[in-house]
Scaffold this motif. Sequence first.
Motif, PDB file in Angstrom:
ATOM      1  N   ASP A   1       0.268  -1.071  -0.117  1.00 24.99           N
ATOM      2  CA  ASP A   1       0.464  -0.426  -0.202  1.00 24.99           C
ATOM      3  C   ASP A   1       0.846   1.501   0.175  1.00 24.99           C
ATOM      4  O   ASP A   1       1.517   1.169   0.594  1.00 24.99           O
ATOM      5  CB  ASP A   1      -0.979   0.056   1.218  1.00 24.99           C
TER       6      ASP A   1
ATOM      7  N   ILE B   1       2.853   2.404   3.481  1.00 23.91           N
ATOM      8  CA  ILE B   1       3.825   1.853   3.683  1.00 23.91           C
ATOM      9  C   ILE B   1       4.852   1.082   2.495  1.00 23.91           C
ATOM     10  O   ILE B   1       5.913   1.436   3.133  1.00 23.91           O
ATOM     11  CB  ILE B   1       3.275  -0.134   3.847  1.00 23.91           C
TER      12      ILE B   1
ATOM     13  N   ALA C   1       5.783   3.704   1.755  1.00 17.96           N
ATOM     14  CA  ALA C   1       6.688   4.730   1.319  1.00 17.96           C
ATOM     15  C   ALA C   1       8.310   4.626   2.863  1.00 17.96           C
ATOM     16  O   ALA C   1       9.092   5.211   2.167  1.00 17.96           O
ATOM     17  CB  ALA C   1       5.770   6.455   2.174  1.00 17.96           C
ATOM     18  N   GLN C   2       7.441   3.634   3.484  1.00 18.81           N
ATOM     19  CA  GLN C   2       8.636   3.412   4.321  1.00 18.81           C
ATOM     20  C   GLN C   2       9.322   2.487   3.592  1.00 18.81           C
ATOM     21  O   GLN C   2      10.242   2.633   4.569  1.00 18.81           O
ATOM     22  CB  GLN C   2       7.522   2.496   5.969  1.00 18.81           C
TER      23      GLN C   2
ATOM     24  N   ASN D   1      12.262   4.377   1.926  1.00 22.36           N
ATOM     25  CA  ASN D   1      12.645   4.949   3.332  1.00 22.36           C
ATOM     26  C   ASN D   1      13.920   4.254   3.869  1.00 22.36           C
ATOM     27  O   ASN D   1      15.185   4.225   3.920  1.00 22.36           O
ATOM     28  CB  ASN D   1      11.856   5.749   4.082  1.00 22.36           C
TER      29      ASN D   1
ATOM     30  N   SER E   1       7.266   7.056 -10.867  1.00 16.90           N
ATOM     31  CA  SER E   1       7.255   8.038 -10.127  1.00 16.90           C
ATOM     32  C   SER E   1       8.220   7.512  -8.442  1.00 16.90           C
ATOM     33  O   SER E   1       9.053   7.920  -8.263  1.00 16.90           O
ATOM     34  CB  SER E   1       5.716   8.663  -9.414  1.00 16.90           C
TER      35      SER E   1
ATOM     36  N   TYR F   1      11.620   8.667  -7.716  1.00 15.63           N
ATOM     37  CA  TYR F   1      12.727   8.882  -6.501  1.00 15.63           C
ATOM     38  C   TYR F   1      13.656   8.059  -5.768  1.00 15.63           C
ATOM     39  O   TYR F   1      15.165   8.491  -5.294  1.00 15.63           O
ATOM     40  CB  TYR F   1      11.285   7.916  -5.989  1.00 15.63           C
TER      41      TYR F   1
ATOM     42  N   GLU G   1      -6.642   2.136   1.630  1.00 15.84           N
ATOM     43  CA  GLU G   1      -5.473   1.183   1.432  1.00 15.84           C
ATOM     44  C   GLU G   1      -6.263   0.164   1.179  1.00 15.84           C
ATOM     45  O   GLU G   1      -8.056   0.215   1.668  1.00 15.84           O
ATOM     46  CB  GLU G   1      -4.863   1.403   3.569  1.00 15.84           C
ATOM     47  N   SER G   2      -5.583  -0.855   1.471  1.00 15.51           N
ATOM     48  CA  SER G   2      -6.206  -1.982   1.929  1.00 15.51           C
ATOM     49  C   SER G   2      -6.545  -2.838   2.794  1.00 15.51           C
ATOM     50  O   SER G   2      -6.296  -2.617   3.300  1.00 15.51           O
ATOM     51  CB  SER G   2      -5.150  -3.653   0.653  1.00 15.51           C
TER      52      SER G   2
ATOM     53  N   LEU H   1      -1.972   9.983   3.046  1.00 19.95           N
ATOM     54  CA  LEU H   1      -2.120   9.203   2.050  1.00 19.95           C
ATOM     55  C   LEU H   1      -1.641  10.828   0.707  1.00 19.95           C
ATOM     56  O   LEU H   1      -0.858   9.793   0.277  1.00 19.95           O
ATOM     57  CB  LEU H   1      -3.249   8.838   1.307  1.00 19.95           C
TER      58      LEU H   1
ATOM     59  N   SER I   1       2.954  10.115   1.167  1.00 19.84           N
ATOM     60  CA  SER I   1       3.791   9.382   1.247  1.00 19.84           C
ATOM     61  C   SER I   1       3.559   8.887  -0.289  1.00 19.84           C
ATOM     62  O   SER I   1       4.154   7.941  -0.735  1.00 19.84           O
ATOM     63  CB  SER I   1       2.940   7.636   1.823  1.00 19.84           C
TER      64      SER I   1
ATOM     65  N   PRO J   1       5.811   8.945  -3.890  1.00 20.27           N
ATOM     66  CA  PRO J   1       6.661   9.566  -4.505  1.00 20.27           C
ATOM     67  C   PRO J   1       5.812  10.871  -5.157  1.00 20.27           C
ATOM     68  O   PRO J   1       5.016   9.911  -6.308  1.00 20.27           O
ATOM     69  CB  PRO J   1       7.079   8.862  -4.462  1.00 20.27           C
TER      70      PRO J   1
ATOM     71  N   PRO K   1      14.133  11.955   2.316  1.00 25.71           N
ATOM     72  CA  PRO K   1      13.065  10.523   2.929  1.00 25.71           C
ATOM     73  C   PRO K   1      11.658  10.867   3.297  1.00 25.71           C
ATOM     74  O   PRO K   1      11.048  12.378   2.879  1.00 25.71           O
ATOM     75  CB  PRO K   1      13.114  10.738   4.786  1.00 25.71           C
ATOM     76  N   LEU K   2      10.571  10.110   2.362  1.00 25.20           N
ATOM     77  CA  LEU K   2       9.397   9.699   2.189  1.00 25.20           C
ATOM     78  C   LEU K   2       8.798  10.370   3.073  1.00 25.20           C
ATOM     79  O   LEU K   2       9.243   9.998   4.234  1.00 25.20           O
ATOM     80  CB  LEU K   2       9.300   9.044   1.252  1.00 25.20           C
ATOM     81  N   SER K   3       7.965  11.650   3.574  1.00 25.83           N
ATOM     82  CA  SER K   3       6.932  10.995   5.258  1.00 25.83           C
ATOM     83  C   SER K   3       5.923   9.398   4.643  1.00 25.83           C
ATOM     84  O   SER K   3       5.261   9.913   3.872  1.00 25.83           O
ATOM     85  CB  SER K   3       6.142  12.302   5.180  1.00 25.83           C
ATOM     86  N   THR K   4       5.469   9.338   5.981  1.00 30.09           N
ATOM     87  CA  THR K   4       5.494   7.791   5.591  1.00 30.09           C
ATOM     88  C   THR K   4       4.464   7.918   7.549  1.00 30.09           C
ATOM     89  O   THR K   4       3.969   9.187   7.502  1.00 30.09           O
ATOM     90  CB  THR K   4       5.988   6.701   6.282  1.00 30.09           C
ATOM     91  N   ILE K   5       3.293   7.309   7.095  1.00 29.28           N
ATOM     92  CA  ILE K   5       2.063   7.441   8.229  1.00 29.28           C
ATOM     93  C   ILE K   5       2.737   5.696   9.003  1.00 29.28           C
ATOM     94  O   ILE K   5       2.637   4.840   8.426  1.00 29.28           O
ATOM     95  CB  ILE K   5       1.132   6.787   7.822  1.00 29.28           C
ATOM     96  N   ASP K   6       2.982   6.415  10.056  1.00 28.96           N
ATOM     97  CA  ASP K   6       4.172   5.291  10.573  1.00 28.96           C
ATOM     98  C   ASP K   6       2.748   4.077  11.136  1.00 28.96           C
ATOM     99  O   ASP K   6       1.238   4.599  10.791  1.00 28.96           O
ATOM    100  CB  ASP K   6       4.249   5.631  12.112  1.00 28.96           C
ATOM    101  N   GLY K   7       3.061   3.331  11.248  1.00 30.39           N
ATOM    102  CA  GLY K   7       2.153   1.620  11.806  1.00 30.39           C
ATOM    103  C   GLY K   7       1.047   1.747  10.737  1.00 30.39           C
ATOM    104  O   GLY K   7       1.828   1.258   9.248  1.00 30.39           O
ATOM    105  N   ILE K   8       0.718   0.557  11.453  1.00 32.62           N
ATOM    106  CA  ILE K   8      -0.241   0.008  10.254  1.00 32.62           C
ATOM    107  C   ILE K   8      -2.315  -0.120  10.413  1.00 32.62           C
ATOM    108  O   ILE K   8      -2.052   0.353  11.519  1.00 32.62           O
ATOM    109  CB  ILE K   8       0.101  -2.016  10.367  1.00 32.62           C
ATOM    110  N   PRO K   9      -3.032  -0.656   9.704  1.00 32.27           N
ATOM    111  CA  PRO K   9      -4.158  -0.038   9.432  1.00 32.27           C
ATOM    112  C   PRO K   9      -4.487  -1.185  10.673  1.00 32.27           C
ATOM    113  O   PRO K   9      -3.619  -1.913  10.790  1.00 32.27           O
ATOM    114  CB  PRO K   9      -5.113  -0.354   8.079  1.00 32.27           C
TER     115      PRO K   9
ATOM    116  N   ARG L   1      -2.374   5.825  14.873  1.00 34.07           N
ATOM    117  CA  ARG L   1      -1.274   6.681  13.248  1.00 34.07           C
ATOM    118  C   ARG L   1      -1.402   8.288  13.723  1.00 34.07           C
ATOM    119  O   ARG L   1      -0.292   8.232  12.941  1.00 34.07           O
ATOM    120  CB  ARG L   1      -1.554   6.344  12.875  1.00 34.07           C
TER     121      ARG L   1
END
Lengths: 327, 338
Positions: free
Chosen positions: A190, A193, A195-196, A199, A220, A224, B43-44, B256, B259, B261, B270-278, B293
Amino acid sequence: MTDNQSPLLEVKNLTKCFPIGNRYSFQRKQLYALDDVSLKVYKGETVGVIGESGCGKSTLSRCLVSLHKPTSGSIYFNNKDISKCTGKEKKEISRKIQMIFQDPYSSLDPKMRISQLVMEPFTIHNFTPEGQSRVDRAIELLQSVGLDRYHLQRYPHEFSGGQRQRINIARALTLNPEVLICDEPVSALDVSIQAQVLNLLIKLQQEFNLTYLFISHDLSVIRYISDYIAVMYLGHIVEFCEASGIYTRPLHPYTQALLSSIPPSSPFEKKERLELKGDLVSHIGKVNCCPLASRCPHCTERCKNEKPKLKPVDGRHEVACFLYEQS
Amino acid sequence: MEEKLLEINGLRTYFFTKSGVAKAVDGVSFDMTQGETLGVVGESGCGKSVMSASIIRLLASKSGKIVDGTVTFNGTDVSKLSREELRKLRGSDVAMIFQDPMTTLDPVFKVSDQMIEMLQAHRNIDRKTAAKECIQALADVGIPDPHKRFDSYPFELSGGMCQRVAIAMAILARPKLIIADEPTTALDVTMQAQILKLLKELQEKYGTSILIITHNLGVVWQICDNVMVMYAGKVVEKANVRELYSNPKHPYTWGLMDSMPSLNDTPKEPLSTIDGIPPDLRLVGKGCNFRARCRYAKQCCEDTEPEMVEVCDGHFVACHFQSRTTNLVKGEENRNDG
């Protein structure tokens, strides 16, 4: 990077054919998955390979880790021909070139614990890290990919897709490789994820001084992560260029079409689409014309009768198109 | 006020599993007008696909049930329809395009048989006339040499071709609504661009409404009028695309959008991310689903579920700190007290 240095990984005129059709027929047709591909990767850089499905990206990566035997051509690692190496030497090279696969769900054995999965390469290569035990090394690797020691006793099904891909990365790093071949490592994940993981890959590259060959169909993502980009079409590399250059100055008509089909980055952006008519042509049998000839808006008589070669236009910017040959 | 084509009110679809109740869709309400394109992103596992399947009651699993809410399509309540009436609705008024073009079509039948079967199921029509219409539809979706393709098996076609056949089948009966569940995810970018353009053209020609489910924001920017962001079974933000792009309000939407690119980003920053998982959909309880999150979360996010509020015309957000009067700014500390 530096020009006088010799490339870490060099692919020379690599061709890979797959026989198709009846096994017992006299004239078995050949599918040219890779047709005369040449590529140089220097130490510490990331080369992105982009192209549509069926263009040979994955075949290229599989040839590099010796999962496929090339039909002709050669692959040099540190100036040593991989295909000519045998026994101990071959094992040594396979230790240095590791791969991360696309699907994190099928690339981990569901019956093995994470500790077994991460330490399996040690057993195969009879390798013990310097100054620490195998378990310590495994824990260290898990921590560097953002997992922890208590994950060691778990099974793959207990992890999400992003975490599994992290385990795959840890597994690929166990043997201190120099080159990592990443075959669409984020396309099954997803966005958040993805992006994580991107990184993480960049962090690890700086930490371990890794060289990446990064395969993706997402422009993209490639933009990147890559320093250089190779655009593939039907088993050929049609353009090779610095990552920033390919977006500002795409030369090959296929690259131009590929770039114009990226979805817009905002709803206000209206894109001029350069359209390629028709579907991919089949690559069965040897082609003696430009692979794009049937879809190209600039197609001439010459394109239909002769195959353009990858020629430098400006530094490391290379393109295989007759349009740029005169100048 | 325009005529509502589809009205969904408080839809809840739960899956009753051994390990608990998974709230796949938990109180989703929205409506669509004729000719509108609505995008659903998330997200899925956030319930997008289950939500779209619930609209025409296509839940395959026995454990999945619509427990609450109404779906009104063109004035009729879909939940009250009998099996026979549902069959009539599916395919004729509402058509669906699925994600994987290679598995949508039955591999043992020719394209011709499948298309004619579907047309004959809805209309009293003889094979010859049906075949003519089908070939016309194939030509409409831009398949070169439709006569030949009409007579081939699905495995003889590429992924993009199969998806075109699926779209041709979807438009055959001139549906009022097309539900496209990740129609381009399995395709390449060049093919994706062609398919999206095709959908847009067909919409202009026949005035069809399209509900498009995707995880790719670029697709949304390209073809949608309105967009709905889903997270863990709930709608967290709903707005016009341009409004959402220039003025996103929910912290999840920020994450969303950041994150992804983009081509304009500096490479390797570094891309900004959403930490953690759903969250696990079986374990979500009271409170905001995104709180674990969310860097702006406060005590109130734990205790009460945020309601959808209209922050400005047509822009709805479900966040405690966003309303007409209170405002949370991205990147700044959350000064609102819970």
